[in-house]
Design a protein around this motif. Structure first.
Motif, PDB file in Angstrom:
ATOM      1  N   THR B  42       0.836  -1.212   0.000  1.00 43.68           N
ATOM      2  CA  THR B  42       0.000   0.000   0.000  1.00 43.68           C
ATOM      3  C   THR B  42       0.867   1.257   0.000  1.00 43.68           C
ATOM      4  O   THR B  42       0.524   2.246  -0.650  1.00 43.68           O
ATOM      5  CB  THR B  42      -0.963  -0.034   1.197  1.00 43.68           C
ATOM      6  OG1 THR B  42      -1.764  -1.211   1.088  1.00 43.68           O
ATOM      7  CG2 THR B  42      -1.871   1.179   1.225  1.00 43.68           C
ATOM      8  N   SER B  46       0.514   4.023  -2.753  1.00 47.55           N
ATOM      9  CA  SER B  46       0.091   5.370  -2.374  1.00 47.55           C
ATOM     10  C   SER B  46       1.079   6.429  -2.889  1.00 47.55           C
ATOM     11  O   SER B  46       0.682   7.562  -3.155  1.00 47.55           O
ATOM     12  CB  SER B  46      -0.125   5.491  -0.858  1.00 47.55           C
ATOM     13  OG  SER B  46       1.047   5.189  -0.183  1.00 47.55           O
ATOM     14  N   SER B  50       0.192   9.559  -5.653  1.00 49.76           N
ATOM     15  CA  SER B  50       0.423  10.885  -5.047  1.00 49.76           C
ATOM     16  C   SER B  50      -0.287  11.075  -3.718  1.00 49.76           C
ATOM     17  O   SER B  50      -0.561  12.199  -3.302  1.00 49.76           O
ATOM     18  CB  SER B  50      -0.013  12.014  -5.982  1.00 49.76           C
ATOM     19  OG  SER B  50       0.709  11.947  -7.160  1.00 49.76           O
ATOM     20  N   PHE B  51      -0.622   9.983  -3.032  1.00 49.16           N
ATOM     21  CA  PHE B  51      -1.207  10.123  -1.695  1.00 49.16           C
ATOM     22  C   PHE B  51      -0.126  10.541  -0.697  1.00 49.16           C
ATOM     23  O   PHE B  51      -0.410  11.128   0.316  1.00 49.16           O
ATOM     24  CB  PHE B  51      -1.823   8.788  -1.237  1.00 49.16           C
ATOM     25  CG  PHE B  51      -3.249   8.601  -1.678  1.00 49.16           C
ATOM     26  CD1 PHE B  51      -3.644   8.931  -2.960  1.00 49.16           C
ATOM     27  CD2 PHE B  51      -4.201   8.089  -0.813  1.00 49.16           C
ATOM     28  CE1 PHE B  51      -4.955   8.761  -3.372  1.00 49.16           C
ATOM     29  CE2 PHE B  51      -5.515   7.919  -1.205  1.00 49.16           C
ATOM     30  CZ  PHE B  51      -5.896   8.246  -2.485  1.00 49.16           C
ATOM     31  N   ARG B  52       1.092  10.177  -0.995  1.00 45.29           N
ATOM     32  CA  ARG B  52       2.210  10.606  -0.154  1.00 45.29           C
ATOM     33  C   ARG B  52       3.460  10.733  -1.000  1.00 45.29           C
ATOM     34  O   ARG B  52       3.509  10.263  -2.130  1.00 45.29           O
ATOM     35  CB  ARG B  52       2.425   9.650   1.009  1.00 45.29           C
ATOM     36  CG  ARG B  52       2.756   8.215   0.624  1.00 45.29           C
ATOM     37  CD  ARG B  52       3.260   7.457   1.815  1.00 45.29           C
ATOM     38  NE  ARG B  52       2.258   7.338   2.868  1.00 45.29           N
ATOM     39  CZ  ARG B  52       2.371   7.936   4.061  1.00 45.29           C
ATOM     40  NH1 ARG B  52       3.437   8.660   4.348  1.00 45.29           N
ATOM     41  NH2 ARG B  52       1.456   7.763   4.967  1.00 45.29           N
ATOM     42  N   LYS B  53       4.463  11.397  -0.408  1.00 48.45           N
ATOM     43  CA  LYS B  53       5.716  11.624  -1.121  1.00 48.45           C
ATOM     44  C   LYS B  53       6.759  10.658  -0.564  1.00 48.45           C
ATOM     45  O   LYS B  53       6.760  10.366   0.631  1.00 48.45           O
ATOM     46  CB  LYS B  53       6.160  13.054  -0.846  1.00 48.45           C
ATOM     47  CG  LYS B  53       6.900  13.711  -1.969  1.00 48.45           C
ATOM     48  CD  LYS B  53       7.110  15.175  -1.589  1.00 48.45           C
ATOM     49  CE  LYS B  53       8.213  15.807  -2.358  1.00 48.45           C
ATOM     50  NZ  LYS B  53       8.058  15.964  -3.756  1.00 48.45           N
ATOM     51  N   PHE B  78      -6.866   5.241  -7.685  1.00 47.31           N
ATOM     52  CA  PHE B  78      -6.342   4.347  -6.651  1.00 47.31           C
ATOM     53  C   PHE B  78      -7.495   3.999  -5.713  1.00 47.31           C
ATOM     54  O   PHE B  78      -7.946   4.830  -4.950  1.00 47.31           O
ATOM     55  CB  PHE B  78      -5.220   5.087  -5.896  1.00 47.31           C
ATOM     56  CG  PHE B  78      -4.635   4.335  -4.719  1.00 47.31           C
ATOM     57  CD1 PHE B  78      -4.556   2.949  -4.694  1.00 47.31           C
ATOM     58  CD2 PHE B  78      -4.130   5.028  -3.625  1.00 47.31           C
ATOM     59  CE1 PHE B  78      -4.005   2.278  -3.613  1.00 47.31           C
ATOM     60  CE2 PHE B  78      -3.558   4.370  -2.535  1.00 47.31           C
ATOM     61  CZ  PHE B  78      -3.510   2.991  -2.540  1.00 47.31           C
ATOM     62  N   TYR B  80      -8.918   1.568  -2.691  1.00 46.50           N
ATOM     63  CA  TYR B  80      -8.446   0.693  -1.632  1.00 46.50           C
ATOM     64  C   TYR B  80      -9.606   0.441  -0.680  1.00 46.50           C
ATOM     65  O   TYR B  80     -10.664   1.067  -0.808  1.00 46.50           O
ATOM     66  CB  TYR B  80      -7.251   1.342  -0.909  1.00 46.50           C
ATOM     67  CG  TYR B  80      -7.573   2.693  -0.315  1.00 46.50           C
ATOM     68  CD1 TYR B  80      -7.597   3.830  -1.121  1.00 46.50           C
ATOM     69  CD2 TYR B  80      -7.881   2.834   1.030  1.00 46.50           C
ATOM     70  CE1 TYR B  80      -7.904   5.065  -0.597  1.00 46.50           C
ATOM     71  CE2 TYR B  80      -8.186   4.064   1.561  1.00 46.50           C
ATOM     72  CZ  TYR B  80      -8.201   5.175   0.745  1.00 46.50           C
ATOM     73  OH  TYR B  80      -8.521   6.390   1.275  1.00 46.50           O
ATOM     74  N   ASP B 152      -6.216  -1.867  -4.742  1.00 52.46           N
ATOM     75  CA  ASP B 152      -5.449  -2.403  -3.620  1.00 52.46           C
ATOM     76  C   ASP B 152      -6.379  -3.205  -2.704  1.00 52.46           C
ATOM     77  O   ASP B 152      -7.145  -2.623  -1.940  1.00 52.46           O
ATOM     78  CB  ASP B 152      -4.820  -1.220  -2.855  1.00 52.46           C
ATOM     79  CG  ASP B 152      -3.952  -1.672  -1.699  1.00 52.46           C
ATOM     80  OD1 ASP B 152      -3.657  -2.874  -1.616  1.00 52.46           O
ATOM     81  OD2 ASP B 152      -3.595  -0.816  -0.870  1.00 52.46           O
TER      82      ASP B 152
END
Lengths: 265, 297
Positions: B42, B46, B50-53, B78, B80, B152
């Motif tokens: 995950t 992610s 672009s949910f996180r860097k 995305f 999930y 996911d």
């Protein structure tokens, strides 16, 4: 081109959804207003105008929807919208909201006045400002802060629509704009960091609020509590610039907190 | 579409979730992303969405950094197993938002899927069962027709008939509107026939990235008389063995040559392929009681 379309879509959607909540809020206040007038027996000068009720209640309302606004961030990112477009869109929607609420309030109040004549008048809200100046009887710093916050929420800087309706709307807009922005900043700090940081930013918001109150009151020549006397020597333009700087600071903090924040899953 | 990761690193505090991951995937294929709980699946997905860097390293999608990139983000969906316990919106309204922000969203197809999964469009999502919420996620995922569609463990809570609809629709969609699908799953045996390529990660590290057929051809199960089997597998990597009386079955990893295969058959041994599920289990298993670990790479 595509980017522009996305943030304006966000702005329109945020404005529509928040206005739909706002109609509930304004509707409930209108119902309360009617009940107050019925109980008061429609006596002359018996009831505060609708504008004033909204003026007081809207601050807390905007603080709350400002806090909620951070929860649109995951929704937008999940829909493929960038954090930047979310920020720009939400900020634009906030501007729209801050103007729409006072305008609607003043329209309903004017209507109220036309129908009921002298029963509802804008007369005694000026007391709000003079009471505000007398409130700070506490000499210690905690008492100062508490009285400042209470006063800021229930007795914000007020201009009567009778004296200048444009200025009345502008001041009203500025008040609620600020509350939303601070709510948004607090929730952004909780979203990105932890409870401790969130609490620190509640404190920071209170400072911004108190300084803004002092700057705005002084610039409008309203009665000012003694703690703001340092502002009195400054010209109105500098004071208003100070207000603008506070807004920019809050907006920059929100953007910095959200520009690369991880979306909670 | 092309997704390329180079030395991708993700840390949560001191915990390394992704440890210098390198791979490149491209084309309109169905990718299976496998890994145990907490392997980093995950986290990897992610970052793609672009949910996180990432903490360090790089990821590019069609040569561009996807993070906060409007052109890339709108092309990646995305889905999930999301917590909808506080989502009071109805399916109808959620579909409208997806349609508003997803350029290729097909409303008719979404309505068709809603019908197939028998979802009540007027009910708030939080009132739906977990399986129905998952079916809704599948609906958004498929109907968005995003060039990169990431699902996911999106089947969680779905009953067997619904999962069957999901797999069939996925394959039909891939035929009608080919795109890059990335499916992360634990239901390996049930979904392996969907995969064109497999990416396996374990404890934040990339274990393998192979074409599905190549991967399964790398394993073989040799069954037969205990002594003959033992003799045959002596020089091979054994990943599992079972014995029943005089018959032994050994799972080996590493391609068998044609000569070896014929030799085994001549010696009366049975050679069968290893299901992906078994490869997955043995490639990612923890250290065993003797402290030996299956190290294959």
């Amino acid at each position: 081109m595509a980017r522009k379309a996305v943030y304006s879509k966000v702005a329109a959607d945020m404005f529509i959804v928040q206005m739909s909540w706002t109609f509930w809020f304004l509707g409930i206040l209108l119902a309360v207003q009617i009940i107050k007038m019925v109980i008061g027996g429609f006596q002359e000068n018996g009831t505060d105008p609708y504008f004033n009720s909204v003026f007081i209640a809207a601050n807390v309302y905007m603080l709350i929807i400002g806090i909620i606004s951070i929860y649109f961030l995951p929704y937008y990112v999940e829909n493929g919208v960038t954090r930047k477009d979310y920020f720009k869109g939400t900020f634009l929607a906030l501007c729209g909201l801050s103007v729409a609420i006072p305008v609607i309030a003043i329209c309903i109040s004017t209507l109220e006045n036309l129908i009921l004549g002298n029963i509802v008048q804008f007369r005694d809200m000026d007391i709000v400002n003079s009471v505000a100046a007398k409130i700070d009887i506490n000499s210690n710093i905690i008492g100062e802060v508490i009285s400042g916050v209470v006063q800021s929420v229930i007795l914000p800087p007020y201009i009567s629509p009778e004296s200048s309706w444009i200025l009345a709307i502008a001041v009203f807009s500025l008040n609620i704009f600020m509350y939303y922005l601070l709510g948004w900043m607090i929730s952004a700090s909780f979203y990105r960091y932890n409870v401790i940081t969130g609490l620190l930013f509640i404190g920071f918001s209170i400072i911004i609020l108190l300084v803004r109150d002092g700057l705005l009151r002084t610039s409008l020549n309203l009665p000012v509590p003694s703690r703001y006397y340092i502002f009195e020597s400054l010209p109105a333009s500098i004071l208003l610039l100070g207000v603008a700087i506070l807004i920019v600071i809050a907006a920059v903090v929100i953007r910095q907190f959200t520009k690369d924040v991880a979306i909670k899953m | 579409m092309n997704v390329s990761c180079s030395e991708l690193l993700l840390k949560y505090g001191n915990h390394i979730a992704l440890d210098h991951i390198n791979f490149e995937i491209q084309g309109e294929k169905i990718y299976g992303l496998l890994g145990r709980n907490g392997a980093g699946k995950t986290s990897l997905l992610s970052i793609m969405a672009s949910f996180r860097k990432q903490t360090a390293g790089s990821i590019t999608i069609n040569g561009e950094d996807p993070f906060e990139n409007s052109n890339i983000m709108e092309q990646i969906v995305f889905m999930y197993s999301k917590n909808y316990s506080e989502e009071s919106e109805t399916i109808q309204n959620m579909l409208k938002s997806a349609q508003r922000y997803r350029p290729n969203f097909d409303k008719d197809y979404a309505e068709y899927l809603i019908g197939r999964f028998q979802l009540d469009v007027k009910k708030p999502i939080k009132k739906l069962s977990k399986g129905m919420q998952s079916a809704f996620n599948v609906t958004i995922g498929l109907a968005s027709r995003a060039p990169i569609t990431i699902l996911d463990e999106v089947y969680l809570g779905m009953d067997a008939p619904s999962r069957d609809i999901f797999y069939k629709e996925l394959l039909q969609e891939q035929e009608r509107h080919p795109r890059m699908f990335i499916l992360s799953t634990h239901l390996v045996s049930e979904m392996e026939y969907l995969f064109d390529e497999v990416i396996l990660i374990n404890k934040g590290k990339l274990l393998l990235h192979e074409d599905f057929d190549t991967l399964v051809s790398k394993g073989a199960t040799i069954t037969g008389d205990k002594e003959i089997v033992d003799d045959f597998v002596r020089s091979k990597k054994c990943i599992n063995e079972q014995q029943l009386g005089g018959t032994k079955s050994v799972m080996i990893f590493g391609e068998l040559t044609e000569v070896e295969r014929n030799d085994a058959i001549d010696r009366g041994l049975e050679v069968t392929p290893v299901p992906l599920q078994d490869l997955f289990i043995h490639l990612t298993k923890e250290e065993d009681a003797n402290g030996t670990k299956s190290r294959l790479f």
